[in-house]
Design an enzyme around this catalytic site. Sequence first.
Site, mmCIF file in Angstrom:
data_model
loop_
_atom_site.group_PDB
_atom_site.id
_atom_site.type_symbol
_atom_site.label_atom_id
_atom_site.label_comp_id
_atom_site.label_asym_id
_atom_site.label_seq_id
_atom_site.Cartn_x
_atom_site.Cartn_y
_atom_site.Cartn_z
ATOM 1 C CD GLN A 146 4.636 22.566 -17.558
ATOM 2 O OE1 GLN A 146 5.228 22.048 -16.615
ATOM 3 N NE2 GLN A 146 5.121 22.573 -18.789
ATOM 4 C CD GLU A 166 5.883 14.595 -18.377
ATOM 5 O OE1 GLU A 166 6.510 14.451 -19.432
ATOM 6 O OE2 GLU A 166 5.519 15.701 -17.944
ATOM 7 N NE ARG A 183 5.451 18.116 -17.487
ATOM 8 C CZ ARG A 183 6.329 18.376 -16.514
ATOM 9 N NH1 ARG A 183 6.484 19.618 -16.086
ATOM 10 N NH2 ARG A 183 7.030 17.402 -15.984
ATOM 11 C CG HIS A 210 3.939 21.349 -12.258
ATOM 12 N ND1 HIS A 210 4.251 20.797 -11.033
ATOM 13 C CD2 HIS A 210 4.924 20.963 -13.113
ATOM 14 C CE1 HIS A 210 5.367 20.082 -11.150
ATOM 15 N NE2 HIS A 210 5.808 20.188 -12.380
#
Length: 620
Positions: free
Chosen positions: A271, A293, A324, A388
Amino acid sequence: MTQIPPADHGVPAADDAGGIDGRLPQGGAEADDRDHEVTSDIVTTSVLVIGAGAAGARVAIELAESGLEPLVVGKRDYGDAHTTWAAGGINAALGSLDPEDDWPIHAADTLNEGHHLNDPEAVELTTKHMPDRIRELDEWGLSFARTDDGAINQRYFGAQSYRRTCFVGDRTGEAMLETLIDRAKALEIPYRENVMITRLLSDGTRVDGAVGFDMETGEGLLFRTNHVVLAAGGFSAAYQRHSSRDDENNGDAQALALEAGARLLDTEFVQFHPTGMVGERYGEEWDGRLVTEAVRGEGGRLYNADGERFMERYSPDQMELDARDVVARAIAAEIREGRGTEHGGVYLDISHRDSKYIRERLPTMVDRFEKLGVDITAEPMEVGPTAHYTMGGVDIDFRTGETGVDGLYAVGEAVAGVHGANRLGGNSLAETVAIGKLVGEHVSEQVTAADHEPTITDGQRALAEREFAALAELAAADGDATPETLLEELGDLLWTHAGILRNEDGLREGLDHLEDLRARTADLQIDGDRTSRSFEYAVDLSMSLTVAEVLLRTALERTESRGAHYRTDFPETDPDWRQNLIVSADERGLSIRRRGVAEPSEPVREALEEGYALDYHHLE
Protein backbone atom coordinates in the site's frame (compact mmCIF):
# COMPACT_ATOMS: atom_id res chain seq x y z
CA MET A 1 2.08 -23.35 -10.38
CA THR A 2 5.19 -21.39 -11.29
CA GLN A 3 8.51 -22.99 -10.30
CA ILE A 4 11.65 -20.85 -10.19
CA PRO A 5 14.84 -22.94 -10.19
CA PRO A 6 17.47 -22.38 -7.49
CA ALA A 7 19.83 -20.52 -9.81
CA ASP A 8 17.25 -17.77 -10.29
CA HIS A 9 16.28 -16.95 -6.75
CA GLY A 10 17.67 -15.66 -3.50
CA VAL A 11 16.36 -18.24 -1.02
CA PRO A 12 19.16 -20.78 -0.53
CA ALA A 13 18.70 -24.51 -0.49
CA ALA A 14 17.97 -26.59 2.63
CA ASP A 15 21.01 -27.75 4.55
CA ASP A 16 21.57 -31.14 6.13
CA ALA A 17 20.41 -30.01 9.57
CA GLY A 18 17.16 -28.64 8.28
CA GLY A 19 16.08 -25.12 7.45
CA ILE A 20 17.72 -23.04 4.75
CA ASP A 21 21.37 -22.20 5.02
CA GLY A 22 23.42 -19.29 3.75
CA ARG A 23 20.93 -16.40 3.61
CA LEU A 24 23.21 -13.97 5.44
CA PRO A 25 25.56 -12.00 3.18
CA GLN A 26 28.95 -13.59 3.62
CA GLY A 27 31.28 -10.63 3.09
CA GLY A 28 34.56 -10.60 1.23
CA ALA A 29 36.26 -13.84 0.30
CA GLU A 30 39.37 -12.81 2.20
CA ALA A 31 37.53 -12.10 5.47
CA ASP A 32 39.31 -13.50 8.51
CA ASP A 33 36.86 -14.32 11.31
CA ARG A 34 39.35 -15.57 13.90
CA ASP A 35 38.85 -12.40 15.94
CA HIS A 36 35.11 -12.37 15.40
CA GLU A 37 33.93 -15.59 17.00
CA VAL A 38 30.46 -15.27 18.50
CA THR A 39 30.12 -16.12 22.17
CA SER A 40 26.60 -17.30 22.85
CA ASP A 41 24.05 -17.63 25.60
CA ILE A 42 21.14 -20.11 25.77
CA VAL A 43 17.75 -18.73 26.80
CA THR A 44 14.86 -21.09 27.53
CA THR A 45 11.19 -20.10 27.42
CA SER A 46 7.82 -21.77 26.90
CA VAL A 47 6.84 -19.21 24.22
CA LEU A 48 9.05 -16.75 22.35
CA VAL A 49 7.30 -13.69 20.88
CA ILE A 50 9.43 -11.95 18.24
CA GLY A 51 8.28 -8.34 17.91
CA ALA A 52 7.16 -5.92 20.60
CA GLY A 53 4.55 -3.81 18.83
CA ALA A 54 0.81 -4.00 19.43
CA ALA A 55 0.37 -7.49 17.95
CA GLY A 56 3.21 -9.05 19.93
CA ALA A 57 2.14 -7.28 23.11
CA ARG A 58 -1.48 -8.43 22.78
CA VAL A 59 -0.41 -12.05 22.21
CA ALA A 60 1.91 -11.89 25.23
CA ILE A 61 -0.81 -10.39 27.43
CA GLU A 62 -3.18 -13.20 26.55
CA LEU A 63 -0.49 -15.80 27.24
CA ALA A 64 0.29 -14.23 30.62
CA GLU A 65 -3.38 -14.05 31.57
CA SER A 66 -3.55 -17.78 30.79
CA GLY A 67 -0.86 -18.43 33.39
CA LEU A 68 2.18 -18.65 31.11
CA GLU A 69 5.38 -16.58 31.15
CA PRO A 70 6.25 -15.78 27.51
CA LEU A 71 9.44 -13.97 26.57
CA VAL A 72 9.07 -10.99 24.23
CA VAL A 73 12.10 -9.83 22.24
CA GLY A 74 12.37 -6.66 20.18
CA LYS A 75 14.96 -4.75 18.16
CA ARG A 76 14.36 -1.54 20.10
CA ASP A 77 13.65 -0.35 23.64
CA TYR A 78 10.52 -1.59 25.38
CA GLY A 79 7.50 0.37 24.14
CA ASP A 80 9.47 1.80 21.23
CA ALA A 81 7.86 -0.03 18.31
CA HIS A 82 6.54 0.99 14.90
CA THR A 83 2.97 0.88 16.27
CA THR A 84 3.61 4.34 17.70
CA TRP A 85 3.52 5.76 14.17
CA ALA A 86 -0.03 4.56 13.47
CA ALA A 87 -1.60 7.91 14.12
CA GLY A 88 -5.14 8.26 12.81
CA GLY A 89 -7.19 5.69 14.68
CA ILE A 90 -8.53 2.17 15.14
CA ASN A 91 -11.76 0.81 13.65
CA ALA A 92 -14.71 -0.75 15.47
CA ALA A 93 -18.42 -0.67 14.68
CA LEU A 94 -19.43 0.95 17.97
CA GLY A 95 -22.08 3.20 16.45
CA SER A 96 -21.23 6.10 18.75
CA LEU A 97 -22.19 8.65 16.06
CA ASP A 98 -23.80 6.39 13.45
CA PRO A 99 -25.97 3.85 15.33
CA GLU A 100 -26.79 1.97 12.11
CA ASP A 101 -23.18 0.81 11.77
CA ASP A 102 -22.52 -2.85 12.58
CA TRP A 103 -19.76 -5.44 12.17
CA PRO A 104 -21.11 -6.89 8.86
CA ILE A 105 -20.94 -3.40 7.31
CA HIS A 106 -17.41 -2.97 8.66
CA ALA A 107 -16.60 -6.36 7.12
CA ALA A 108 -18.19 -5.35 3.79
CA ASP A 109 -16.14 -2.14 3.70
CA THR A 110 -12.99 -4.16 4.43
CA LEU A 111 -13.74 -6.64 1.63
CA ASN A 112 -14.55 -3.90 -0.85
CA GLU A 113 -11.36 -2.04 -0.02
CA GLY A 114 -9.43 -5.31 -0.32
CA HIS A 115 -10.98 -5.97 -3.75
CA HIS A 116 -12.31 -9.28 -2.42
CA LEU A 117 -8.96 -11.01 -2.09
CA ASN A 118 -9.27 -10.93 1.71
CA ASP A 119 -9.70 -14.06 3.77
CA PRO A 120 -13.39 -13.63 4.72
CA GLU A 121 -12.97 -15.51 8.00
CA ALA A 122 -10.06 -13.24 8.99
CA VAL A 123 -12.15 -10.18 8.15
CA GLU A 124 -15.15 -11.40 10.12
CA LEU A 125 -13.08 -12.38 13.15
CA THR A 126 -11.53 -8.91 13.19
CA THR A 127 -14.72 -6.92 12.71
CA LYS A 128 -16.80 -9.04 15.12
CA HIS A 129 -14.29 -8.81 17.94
CA MET A 130 -13.27 -5.17 17.61
CA PRO A 131 -16.05 -3.57 19.71
CA ASP A 132 -14.99 -5.77 22.64
CA ARG A 133 -11.31 -5.00 22.03
CA ILE A 134 -12.02 -1.25 22.08
CA ARG A 135 -13.94 -1.58 25.32
CA GLU A 136 -11.09 -3.64 26.74
CA LEU A 137 -8.52 -0.98 25.80
CA ASP A 138 -10.82 1.63 27.34
CA GLU A 139 -10.94 -0.37 30.58
CA TRP A 140 -7.14 -0.66 30.55
CA GLY A 141 -6.86 3.12 30.46
CA LEU A 142 -6.58 4.15 26.81
CA SER A 143 -7.77 7.77 26.71
CA PHE A 144 -10.01 7.74 23.64
CA ALA A 145 -11.54 11.02 22.50
CA ARG A 146 -15.11 11.36 23.78
CA THR A 147 -18.36 12.80 22.49
CA ASP A 148 -20.25 15.39 24.52
CA ASP A 149 -22.31 12.61 26.10
CA GLY A 150 -19.23 10.60 27.06
CA ALA A 151 -19.25 7.93 24.35
CA ILE A 152 -16.03 6.97 22.56
CA ASN A 153 -15.80 9.40 19.65
CA GLN A 154 -15.38 8.20 16.06
CA ARG A 155 -14.21 9.93 12.90
CA TYR A 156 -14.49 9.37 9.15
CA PHE A 157 -11.71 7.48 7.42
CA GLY A 158 -11.34 6.81 3.70
CA ALA A 159 -13.63 4.23 2.04
CA GLN A 160 -15.69 3.63 5.19
CA SER A 161 -19.48 3.80 5.13
CA TYR A 162 -19.78 5.28 8.63
CA ARG A 163 -17.74 7.04 11.28
CA ARG A 164 -16.14 4.07 13.02
CA THR A 165 -12.51 5.11 13.59
CA CYS A 166 -11.84 5.59 17.32
CA PHE A 167 -8.94 7.90 18.09
CA VAL A 168 -6.69 9.67 20.55
CA GLY A 169 -6.08 12.92 18.66
CA ASP A 170 -3.57 11.93 15.98
CA ARG A 171 -1.38 9.74 18.22
CA THR A 172 -3.65 6.70 18.52
CA GLY A 173 -0.99 4.05 17.91
CA GLU A 174 1.38 5.57 20.44
CA ALA A 175 -1.35 5.81 23.08
CA MET A 176 -2.52 2.28 22.36
CA LEU A 177 0.97 0.78 22.63
CA GLU A 178 1.56 2.65 25.89
CA THR A 179 -1.63 1.08 27.24
CA LEU A 180 -0.64 -2.42 26.12
CA ILE A 181 2.88 -2.05 27.53
CA ASP A 182 1.49 -0.84 30.86
CA ARG A 183 -0.74 -3.93 30.92
CA ALA A 184 2.20 -6.19 30.05
CA LYS A 185 4.34 -4.65 32.79
CA ALA A 186 1.53 -5.10 35.31
CA LEU A 187 1.53 -8.79 34.36
CA GLU A 188 5.36 -8.84 34.70
CA ILE A 189 5.89 -10.24 31.21
CA PRO A 190 9.65 -10.70 30.58
CA TYR A 191 11.13 -8.62 27.77
CA ARG A 192 14.57 -8.41 26.15
CA GLU A 193 15.43 -5.19 24.35
CA ASN A 194 17.78 -4.72 21.41
CA VAL A 195 17.68 -8.32 20.19
CA MET A 196 17.80 -9.19 16.50
CA ILE A 197 16.67 -12.65 15.41
CA THR A 198 18.52 -13.93 12.34
CA ARG A 199 17.26 -17.51 12.00
CA LEU A 200 14.53 -19.81 13.27
CA LEU A 201 15.64 -23.31 14.25
CA SER A 202 13.56 -25.37 11.84
CA ASP A 203 13.73 -28.56 9.83
CA GLY A 204 11.00 -27.24 7.53
CA THR A 205 8.21 -28.99 9.42
CA ARG A 206 8.56 -27.67 12.96
CA VAL A 207 10.32 -24.86 14.81
CA ASP A 208 12.36 -25.46 17.95
CA GLY A 209 13.63 -21.99 18.76
CA ALA A 210 15.56 -19.12 17.26
CA VAL A 211 19.05 -17.71 16.90
CA GLY A 212 20.10 -14.09 17.00
CA PHE A 213 22.35 -11.63 18.79
CA ASP A 214 22.29 -8.92 21.41
CA MET A 215 22.66 -5.65 19.48
CA GLU A 216 24.31 -3.90 22.44
CA THR A 217 26.92 -6.51 23.34
CA GLY A 218 27.23 -8.53 20.12
CA GLU A 219 26.69 -11.75 22.09
CA GLY A 220 25.00 -14.60 20.25
CA LEU A 221 21.66 -15.80 21.60
CA LEU A 222 20.08 -19.23 21.21
CA PHE A 223 16.42 -19.19 22.24
CA ARG A 224 15.21 -22.70 23.01
CA THR A 225 11.42 -23.05 22.83
CA ASN A 226 8.76 -25.19 21.21
CA HIS A 227 6.53 -22.21 20.38
CA VAL A 228 7.53 -19.09 18.42
CA VAL A 229 5.19 -16.23 17.53
CA LEU A 230 6.35 -13.93 14.72
CA ALA A 231 5.04 -10.38 15.22
CA ALA A 232 7.87 -8.44 13.57
CA GLY A 233 5.94 -6.27 11.12
CA GLY A 234 5.98 -5.88 7.34
CA PHE A 235 8.47 -4.92 4.62
CA SER A 236 7.49 -1.47 3.31
CA ALA A 237 10.78 0.03 4.55
CA ALA A 238 12.57 -1.87 1.80
CA TYR A 239 11.32 0.92 -0.48
CA GLN A 240 13.35 4.08 -1.02
CA ARG A 241 10.42 6.30 0.04
CA HIS A 242 8.42 4.95 2.95
CA SER A 243 6.52 5.94 6.06
CA SER A 244 8.14 3.39 8.38
CA ARG A 245 10.58 4.24 11.09
CA ASP A 246 14.23 3.90 10.15
CA ASP A 247 15.57 0.35 10.21
CA GLU A 248 12.20 -1.32 10.85
CA ASN A 249 9.74 -3.17 8.62
CA ASN A 250 12.63 -4.68 6.65
CA GLY A 251 10.92 -8.02 6.01
CA ASP A 252 12.37 -9.88 9.01
CA ALA A 253 9.20 -11.82 9.76
CA GLN A 254 8.57 -12.85 6.17
CA ALA A 255 12.16 -13.90 5.46
CA LEU A 256 12.42 -15.86 8.72
CA ALA A 257 9.10 -17.61 8.09
CA LEU A 258 9.91 -18.53 4.48
CA GLU A 259 13.30 -19.86 5.50
CA ALA A 260 11.66 -21.96 8.24
CA GLY A 261 9.27 -23.64 5.81
CA ALA A 262 6.18 -21.43 6.05
CA ARG A 263 4.36 -19.92 3.05
CA LEU A 264 4.01 -16.28 2.05
CA LEU A 265 0.78 -14.88 0.63
CA ASP A 266 0.04 -11.97 -1.75
CA THR A 267 3.37 -10.19 -1.35
CA GLU A 268 2.73 -8.12 -4.50
CA PHE A 269 0.27 -5.94 -2.59
CA VAL A 270 2.10 -2.97 -1.06
CA GLN A 271 0.00 0.00 0.00
CA PHE A 272 1.24 3.42 -1.03
CA HIS A 273 -0.26 5.95 1.35
CA PRO A 274 -1.36 9.07 -0.54
CA THR A 275 0.12 11.58 1.87
CA GLY A 276 3.76 11.31 2.84
CA MET A 277 5.85 14.41 3.48
CA VAL A 278 7.89 15.73 0.55
CA GLY A 279 11.59 15.56 1.35
CA GLU A 280 12.64 18.28 -1.09
CA ARG A 281 10.48 20.71 0.87
CA TYR A 282 10.96 19.55 4.45
CA GLY A 283 14.35 17.83 4.41
CA GLU A 284 15.56 14.35 3.54
CA GLU A 285 14.97 13.04 7.06
CA TRP A 286 11.26 13.79 6.63
CA ASP A 287 10.86 12.31 3.16
CA GLY A 288 7.91 9.93 3.09
CA ARG A 289 7.00 10.48 6.74
CA LEU A 290 3.28 9.91 7.12
CA VAL A 291 0.78 12.75 7.18
CA THR A 292 -2.05 10.87 8.84
CA GLU A 293 -5.27 10.10 6.99
CA ALA A 294 -6.98 11.81 9.91
CA VAL A 295 -6.17 15.11 8.16
CA ARG A 296 -8.42 14.09 5.26
CA GLY A 297 -10.84 12.42 7.67
CA GLU A 298 -11.32 15.78 9.36
CA GLY A 299 -11.95 17.50 6.03
CA GLY A 300 -8.51 18.08 4.49
CA ARG A 301 -8.54 18.79 0.73
CA LEU A 302 -6.03 18.02 -2.00
CA TYR A 303 -4.96 20.63 -4.56
CA ASN A 304 -2.48 20.57 -7.41
CA ALA A 305 -0.04 23.37 -8.22
CA ASP A 306 -2.72 25.02 -10.40
CA GLY A 307 -5.04 25.32 -7.42
CA GLU A 308 -7.43 22.65 -8.71
CA ARG A 309 -9.12 20.32 -6.25
CA PHE A 310 -8.18 17.46 -8.52
CA MET A 311 -9.99 14.58 -6.77
CA GLU A 312 -13.14 15.92 -8.44
CA ARG A 313 -11.75 14.36 -11.64
CA TYR A 314 -10.88 10.99 -10.15
CA SER A 315 -13.55 10.40 -7.50
CA PRO A 316 -16.34 13.03 -7.51
CA ASP A 317 -18.41 11.15 -4.92
CA GLN A 318 -15.85 10.21 -2.29
CA MET A 319 -13.21 12.80 -3.14
CA GLU A 320 -10.21 12.74 -0.77
CA LEU A 321 -11.79 9.93 1.25
CA ASP A 322 -11.78 7.37 -1.52
CA ALA A 323 -9.64 4.25 -1.12
CA ARG A 324 -5.95 4.85 -0.52
CA ASP A 325 -4.89 3.22 -3.79
CA VAL A 326 -7.26 5.48 -5.74
CA VAL A 327 -6.04 8.67 -4.06
CA ALA A 328 -2.35 7.66 -4.31
CA ARG A 329 -2.63 6.97 -8.05
CA ALA A 330 -4.47 10.26 -8.55
CA ILE A 331 -1.68 12.20 -6.83
CA ALA A 332 0.96 10.31 -8.81
CA ALA A 333 -0.90 11.13 -12.04
CA GLU A 334 -1.07 14.85 -11.20
CA ILE A 335 2.66 14.94 -10.50
CA ARG A 336 3.50 12.89 -13.59
CA GLU A 337 1.41 15.17 -15.82
CA GLY A 338 3.19 18.31 -14.62
CA ARG A 339 0.63 19.64 -12.17
CA GLY A 340 2.68 18.91 -9.05
CA THR A 341 4.51 21.39 -6.87
CA GLU A 342 8.06 22.49 -7.60
CA HIS A 343 9.17 20.03 -4.91
CA GLY A 344 7.41 17.07 -6.52
CA GLY A 345 4.21 16.84 -4.51
CA VAL A 346 0.71 18.23 -4.21
CA TYR A 347 -0.95 20.35 -1.52
CA LEU A 348 -3.01 19.03 1.40
CA ASP A 349 -4.98 21.83 2.99
CA ILE A 350 -7.17 21.82 6.10
CA SER A 351 -6.91 25.54 6.82
CA HIS A 352 -10.59 26.07 6.01
CA ARG A 353 -11.45 24.35 9.29
CA ASP A 354 -11.48 26.26 12.57
CA SER A 355 -7.99 26.68 14.02
CA LYS A 356 -9.00 25.48 17.49
CA TYR A 357 -10.65 22.38 16.00
CA ILE A 358 -7.51 21.52 14.02
CA ARG A 359 -5.28 21.91 17.06
CA GLU A 360 -7.62 19.71 19.11
CA ARG A 361 -8.02 16.92 16.55
CA LEU A 362 -4.54 16.95 14.94
CA PRO A 363 -2.11 18.11 17.65
CA THR A 364 0.82 15.99 16.45
CA MET A 365 0.54 17.26 12.88
CA VAL A 366 0.23 20.85 14.07
CA ASP A 367 3.30 20.50 16.28
CA ARG A 368 5.41 18.70 13.67
CA PHE A 369 4.81 21.24 10.93
CA GLU A 370 5.15 24.23 13.29
CA LYS A 371 8.67 23.03 14.04
CA LEU A 372 9.30 23.10 10.28
CA GLY A 373 7.93 26.62 9.95
CA VAL A 374 4.49 25.66 8.60
CA ASP A 375 1.21 26.59 10.31
CA ILE A 376 -1.24 24.01 8.96
CA THR A 377 -4.16 25.96 10.42
CA ALA A 378 -3.35 28.71 7.90
CA GLU A 379 -1.43 27.12 5.00
CA PRO A 380 -1.19 23.79 3.16
CA MET A 381 1.27 20.92 3.53
CA GLU A 382 3.18 19.40 0.59
CA VAL A 383 2.58 15.66 0.28
CA GLY A 384 3.09 12.75 -2.10
CA PRO A 385 2.63 8.96 -2.06
CA THR A 386 4.86 6.85 0.17
CA ALA A 387 5.22 3.08 0.71
CA HIS A 388 3.23 2.54 3.87
CA TYR A 389 1.94 -0.96 4.56
CA THR A 390 2.33 -4.47 3.22
CA MET A 391 -0.91 -6.41 2.83
CA GLY A 392 1.10 -9.52 1.95
CA GLY A 393 2.91 -11.65 4.48
CA VAL A 394 2.89 -15.03 6.18
CA ASP A 395 -0.01 -17.33 5.33
CA ILE A 396 -1.80 -18.33 8.56
CA ASP A 397 -4.97 -19.81 9.98
CA PHE A 398 -6.54 -16.75 11.59
CA ARG A 399 -8.28 -18.62 14.38
CA THR A 400 -4.98 -20.01 15.60
CA GLY A 401 -2.10 -18.10 14.04
CA GLU A 402 -0.67 -21.40 12.80
CA THR A 403 1.63 -21.23 9.79
CA GLY A 404 1.72 -24.88 8.76
CA VAL A 405 5.10 -25.28 10.48
CA ASP A 406 4.52 -26.94 13.83
CA GLY A 407 5.26 -24.56 16.70
CA LEU A 408 5.43 -21.45 14.50
CA TYR A 409 2.70 -18.81 14.62
CA ALA A 410 2.42 -15.30 13.19
CA VAL A 411 0.28 -12.21 13.73
CA GLY A 412 -0.04 -8.50 12.85
CA GLU A 413 1.51 -6.91 9.75
CA ALA A 414 3.75 -9.98 9.53
CA VAL A 415 0.78 -11.89 8.05
CA ALA A 416 -1.57 -11.61 5.09
CA GLY A 417 -5.31 -12.16 4.77
CA VAL A 418 -7.32 -9.48 6.56
CA HIS A 419 -6.63 -6.69 4.09
CA GLY A 420 -6.63 -8.38 0.67
CA ALA A 421 -5.37 -6.17 -2.16
CA ASN A 422 -5.60 -2.90 -0.20
CA ARG A 423 -5.99 -2.06 3.49
CA LEU A 424 -8.85 -0.02 4.90
CA GLY A 425 -7.44 2.83 6.99
CA GLY A 426 -7.84 2.15 10.72
CA ASN A 427 -7.81 -1.63 10.28
CA SER A 428 -4.10 -2.20 10.97
CA LEU A 429 -4.36 -1.45 14.69
CA ALA A 430 -7.65 -3.34 14.77
CA GLU A 431 -6.09 -6.50 13.41
CA THR A 432 -3.26 -6.45 15.95
CA VAL A 433 -5.52 -6.69 19.00
CA ALA A 434 -8.44 -8.67 17.54
CA ILE A 435 -6.32 -11.45 16.05
CA GLY A 436 -3.58 -11.07 18.65
CA LYS A 437 -5.96 -12.13 21.42
CA LEU A 438 -7.17 -15.15 19.43
CA VAL A 439 -3.62 -16.27 18.64
CA GLY A 440 -2.61 -15.87 22.28
CA GLU A 441 -5.59 -17.99 23.37
CA HIS A 442 -4.68 -20.77 20.93
CA VAL A 443 -0.97 -20.84 21.72
CA SER A 444 -1.69 -21.00 25.44
CA GLU A 445 -3.75 -24.14 24.83
CA GLN A 446 -0.85 -25.80 22.98
CA VAL A 447 1.77 -25.37 25.70
CA THR A 448 2.35 -28.53 27.74
CA ALA A 449 4.35 -29.14 30.90
CA ALA A 450 7.26 -30.41 28.80
CA ASP A 451 7.42 -27.09 26.91
CA HIS A 452 8.58 -25.28 30.04
CA GLU A 453 11.93 -27.12 29.97
CA PRO A 454 12.66 -27.79 26.28
CA THR A 455 15.85 -29.65 25.43
CA ILE A 456 18.36 -28.90 22.67
CA THR A 457 19.07 -31.62 20.13
CA ASP A 458 22.39 -32.09 18.37
CA GLY A 459 20.81 -30.97 15.09
CA GLN A 460 19.47 -27.78 16.61
CA ARG A 461 22.81 -27.01 18.21
CA ALA A 462 24.62 -27.64 14.92
CA LEU A 463 22.25 -25.34 13.03
CA ALA A 464 22.73 -22.63 15.67
CA GLU A 465 26.52 -22.99 15.50
CA ARG A 466 26.43 -22.61 11.72
CA GLU A 467 24.41 -19.44 12.12
CA PHE A 468 26.87 -18.06 14.67
CA ALA A 469 29.70 -18.88 12.26
CA ALA A 470 27.88 -17.01 9.48
CA LEU A 471 27.43 -14.01 11.78
CA ALA A 472 31.14 -14.08 12.65
CA GLU A 473 32.11 -14.22 8.98
CA LEU A 474 29.77 -11.34 8.19
CA ALA A 475 31.22 -9.21 11.00
CA ALA A 476 34.71 -9.77 9.56
CA ALA A 477 33.77 -8.71 6.03
CA ASP A 478 36.29 -6.24 4.61
CA GLY A 479 35.18 -5.71 1.01
CA ASP A 480 34.22 -2.52 -0.79
CA ALA A 481 30.38 -2.44 -0.74
CA THR A 482 28.73 -0.98 2.34
CA PRO A 483 25.37 -2.38 3.51
CA GLU A 484 23.97 1.16 3.62
CA THR A 485 24.74 1.66 -0.07
CA LEU A 486 23.17 -1.63 -1.10
CA LEU A 487 20.06 -0.97 0.98
CA GLU A 488 19.68 2.43 -0.69
CA GLU A 489 20.05 0.85 -4.11
CA LEU A 490 17.50 -1.81 -3.22
CA GLY A 491 15.07 0.90 -2.13
CA ASP A 492 15.51 2.74 -5.42
CA LEU A 493 15.09 -0.51 -7.33
CA LEU A 494 11.76 -1.32 -5.68
CA TRP A 495 10.45 2.24 -5.98
CA THR A 496 11.33 2.30 -9.70
CA HIS A 497 10.32 -1.23 -10.72
CA ALA A 498 7.66 -2.28 -8.19
CA GLY A 499 6.15 1.04 -7.19
CA ILE A 500 2.69 2.51 -7.71
CA LEU A 501 2.80 1.69 -11.45
CA ARG A 502 4.32 -1.58 -12.70
CA ASN A 503 4.77 -3.50 -15.95
CA GLU A 504 6.47 -6.68 -17.16
CA ASP A 505 9.58 -5.02 -18.58
CA GLY A 506 10.16 -3.04 -15.41
CA LEU A 507 9.63 -6.01 -13.11
CA ARG A 508 12.03 -8.19 -15.11
CA GLU A 509 14.59 -5.41 -15.13
CA GLY A 510 14.13 -5.15 -11.36
CA LEU A 511 14.85 -8.86 -10.97
CA ASP A 512 18.01 -8.52 -13.04
CA HIS A 513 19.18 -5.61 -10.89
CA LEU A 514 18.33 -7.59 -7.77
CA GLU A 515 20.65 -10.39 -8.85
CA ASP A 516 23.42 -7.85 -9.34
CA LEU A 517 22.84 -6.49 -5.84
CA ARG A 518 22.89 -9.96 -4.37
CA ALA A 519 26.16 -10.74 -6.09
CA ARG A 520 27.69 -7.61 -4.59
CA THR A 521 26.91 -8.82 -1.05
CA ALA A 522 29.94 -11.10 -1.47
CA ASP A 523 32.06 -7.94 -1.28
CA LEU A 524 30.52 -6.34 1.82
CA GLN A 525 32.41 -4.02 4.12
CA ILE A 526 31.33 -3.94 7.76
CA ASP A 527 32.36 -0.78 9.57
CA GLY A 528 32.55 -1.86 13.19
CA ASP A 529 31.70 -4.96 15.19
CA ARG A 530 28.39 -6.74 15.80
CA THR A 531 27.13 -3.81 17.85
CA SER A 532 27.51 -1.40 14.93
CA ARG A 533 24.78 -0.01 12.69
CA SER A 534 26.78 -1.30 9.74
CA PHE A 535 26.39 -4.88 10.96
CA GLU A 536 22.68 -4.33 11.69
CA TYR A 537 22.19 -2.98 8.17
CA ALA A 538 23.91 -6.04 6.72
CA VAL A 539 21.44 -8.33 8.49
CA ASP A 540 18.55 -6.09 7.39
CA LEU A 541 19.86 -6.36 3.84
CA SER A 542 19.73 -10.14 3.94
CA MET A 543 16.07 -10.07 4.98
CA SER A 544 15.07 -7.38 2.50
CA LEU A 545 16.75 -9.05 -0.48
CA THR A 546 14.79 -12.25 0.15
CA VAL A 547 11.44 -10.50 0.43
CA ALA A 548 12.15 -8.15 -2.48
CA GLU A 549 12.57 -11.08 -4.82
CA VAL A 550 9.30 -12.65 -3.69
CA LEU A 551 7.56 -9.29 -4.18
CA LEU A 552 8.94 -8.79 -7.70
CA ARG A 553 8.10 -12.33 -8.76
CA THR A 554 4.52 -12.27 -7.49
CA ALA A 555 3.98 -8.82 -9.04
CA LEU A 556 5.19 -10.27 -12.33
CA GLU A 557 2.94 -13.31 -11.93
CA ARG A 558 -0.28 -11.30 -11.32
CA THR A 559 -1.23 -10.13 -14.81
CA GLU A 560 -4.04 -7.78 -13.81
CA SER A 561 -4.56 -4.59 -11.80
CA ARG A 562 -6.27 -4.94 -8.43
CA GLY A 563 -6.12 -2.69 -5.39
CA ALA A 564 -2.59 -1.53 -4.65
CA HIS A 565 -1.14 -3.66 -7.49
CA TYR A 566 -1.43 -1.67 -10.72
CA ARG A 567 0.01 -3.07 -13.97
CA THR A 568 0.07 -0.53 -16.81
CA ASP A 569 0.29 -3.45 -19.27
CA PHE A 570 -2.76 -5.13 -17.67
CA PRO A 571 -4.78 -2.13 -16.40
CA GLU A 572 -8.10 -3.96 -15.88
CA THR A 573 -9.20 -6.16 -13.00
CA ASP A 574 -9.61 -9.74 -14.23
CA PRO A 575 -12.37 -11.75 -12.46
CA ASP A 576 -10.38 -14.93 -13.10
CA TRP A 577 -7.59 -13.45 -10.99
CA ARG A 578 -9.66 -13.39 -7.81
CA GLN A 579 -7.08 -15.74 -6.38
CA ASN A 580 -4.30 -15.50 -3.84
CA LEU A 581 -0.67 -16.14 -4.74
CA ILE A 582 1.10 -18.53 -2.38
CA VAL A 583 4.92 -18.64 -2.27
CA SER A 584 6.97 -21.43 -0.72
CA ALA A 585 10.67 -22.31 -0.81
CA ASP A 586 12.57 -25.59 -0.82
CA GLU A 587 15.80 -27.00 -2.23
CA ARG A 588 14.45 -26.58 -5.78
CA GLY A 589 13.75 -22.88 -5.36
CA LEU A 590 10.73 -20.62 -4.97
CA SER A 591 7.31 -21.93 -5.99
CA ILE A 592 4.31 -19.73 -6.76
CA ARG A 593 0.83 -21.21 -6.91
CA ARG A 594 -2.71 -19.88 -6.93
CA ARG A 595 -5.41 -20.46 -4.34
CA GLY A 596 -9.07 -19.58 -4.61
CA VAL A 597 -10.73 -17.16 -2.19
CA ALA A 598 -13.58 -18.29 0.06
CA GLU A 599 -16.95 -16.54 0.19
CA PRO A 600 -18.13 -14.44 3.15
CA SER A 601 -20.95 -15.39 5.51
CA GLU A 602 -24.58 -14.52 4.83
CA PRO A 603 -24.68 -11.37 7.06
CA VAL A 604 -21.66 -9.95 5.23
CA ARG A 605 -23.05 -10.89 1.80
CA GLU A 606 -26.24 -9.02 2.70
CA ALA A 607 -24.23 -5.96 3.72
CA LEU A 608 -22.32 -6.13 0.43
CA GLU A 609 -25.55 -6.36 -1.53
CA GLU A 610 -26.97 -3.39 0.38
CA GLY A 611 -24.15 -1.27 -1.06
CA TYR A 612 -23.36 0.97 1.92
CA ALA A 613 -21.06 3.88 1.09
CA LEU A 614 -19.74 7.06 2.65
CA ASP A 615 -21.62 10.24 1.86
CA TYR A 616 -18.55 12.45 1.65
CA HIS A 617 -20.55 15.64 1.55
CA HIS A 618 -21.34 15.28 5.25
CA LEU A 619 -17.94 16.91 5.63
CA GLU A 620 -18.70 19.89 3.44
